[in-house]
Design a protein around this motif. Structure first.
Motif, PDB file in Angstrom:
ATOM      1  N   ASP A  46       0.814  -1.223   0.000  1.00  0.00           N
ATOM      2  CA  ASP A  46       0.000   0.000   0.000  1.00  0.00           C
ATOM      3  C   ASP A  46       0.844   1.268   0.000  1.00  0.00           C
ATOM      4  OD1 ASP A  46      -2.421  -1.425  -0.016  1.00  0.00           O
ATOM      5  OD2 ASP A  46      -2.383  -1.621   2.162  1.00  0.00           O
ATOM      6  N   GLU A  63      -3.983   5.073   2.300  1.00  0.00           N
ATOM      7  CA  GLU A  63      -5.090   4.631   3.147  1.00  0.00           C
ATOM      8  C   GLU A  63      -6.398   5.045   2.484  1.00  0.00           C
ATOM      9  OE1 GLU A  63      -4.323   6.676   6.800  1.00  0.00           O
ATOM     10  OE2 GLU A  63      -2.647   5.386   7.319  1.00  0.00           O
ATOM     11  N   ASP A  64      -7.450   4.341   2.781  1.00  0.00           N
ATOM     12  CA  ASP A  64      -8.796   4.690   2.293  1.00  0.00           C
ATOM     13  C   ASP A  64      -8.835   4.899   0.783  1.00  0.00           C
ATOM     14  OD1 ASP A  64      -9.729   4.703   4.960  1.00  0.00           O
ATOM     15  OD2 ASP A  64      -9.073   6.780   5.197  1.00  0.00           O
ATOM     16  N   ARG A  79     -10.203   4.672  -2.715  1.00  0.00           N
ATOM     17  CA  ARG A  79     -11.514   4.460  -3.331  1.00  0.00           C
ATOM     18  C   ARG A  79     -11.369   4.621  -4.839  1.00  0.00           C
ATOM     19  NH1 ARG A  79     -13.765   8.436   0.827  1.00  0.00           N
ATOM     20  NH2 ARG A  79     -13.676   7.164   2.687  1.00  0.00           N
ATOM     21  N   ALA A  81      -7.752   8.968  -2.449  1.00  0.00           N
ATOM     22  CA  ALA A  81      -7.008   8.245  -1.422  1.00  0.00           C
ATOM     23  C   ALA A  81      -6.510   9.210  -0.361  1.00  0.00           C
ATOM     24  CB  ALA A  81      -5.818   7.515  -2.047  1.00  0.00           C
ATOM     25  N   THR A  82      -6.192   8.651   0.776  1.00  0.00           N
ATOM     26  CA  THR A  82      -5.528   9.395   1.833  1.00  0.00           C
ATOM     27  C   THR A  82      -4.068   8.964   1.846  1.00  0.00           C
ATOM     28  OG1 THR A  82      -7.543   9.491   3.149  1.00  0.00           O
ATOM     29  CG2 THR A  82      -5.464   9.859   4.321  1.00  0.00           C
ATOM     30  N   THR A 140      -5.295  14.163   1.534  1.00  0.00           N
ATOM     31  CA  THR A 140      -6.038  13.407   0.528  1.00  0.00           C
ATOM     32  C   THR A 140      -5.653  13.897  -0.861  1.00  0.00           C
ATOM     33  OG1 THR A 140      -7.927  14.907   0.625  1.00  0.00           O
ATOM     34  CG2 THR A 140      -8.017  12.967   2.030  1.00  0.00           C
TER      35      THR A 140
END
Length: 117
Positions: free
Chosen positions: A8, A24-25, A27, A35-36, A61
């Protein structure tokens, strides 16, 4: 290209400030992605001006619509019209992380930001 990340992680550059980041996160949909980013390490050779809010942030983000992205044939990065670039290739990111552990900043930048061929 964005789904198959090494642990990641990716290399992220905005306004000539470059980082190894953890995503992280993430989408992804038919319109684009969001994304973050969590900063793992600033990639700084001491020559570029490291200024602005992004150098102080631990997390931010980013994202774009698919039609606002382009793939560079020269240095294998994804560029956005918003001004950031990302390198997502798992083998490259793994190599970057290893080089950073050895503090080989010039080699990291030669593989990413400064790559010309």
């Amino acid at each position: 290209m964005i789904r198959n990340l090494y642990e990641d992680k990716m290399v992220y550059c905005e306004k000539m400030v470059t980082f190894l980041i953890k995503v992280e996160d993430l989408r992804i949909d038919e319109n684009g992605f969001k994304a973050t980013a969590r900063k793992i390490r600033l990639i700084d050779d001491g020559r570029s001006r490291q200024e602005g809010r992004i150098t102080e942030m631990e997390k931010w983000t980013f994202g774009a619509a698919w039609n606002a992205l382009s793939l560079s044939p020269v240095n294998d990065c994804i560029s956005s019209y918003a001004g950031w670039r990302i390198w997502t290739d798992p083998a490259l990111v793994n190599t970057v992380e290893t080089l950073l552990e050895e503090n080989k900043i010039e080699e990291v930048l030669a593989l990413t930001l400064w790559k010309t061929e």
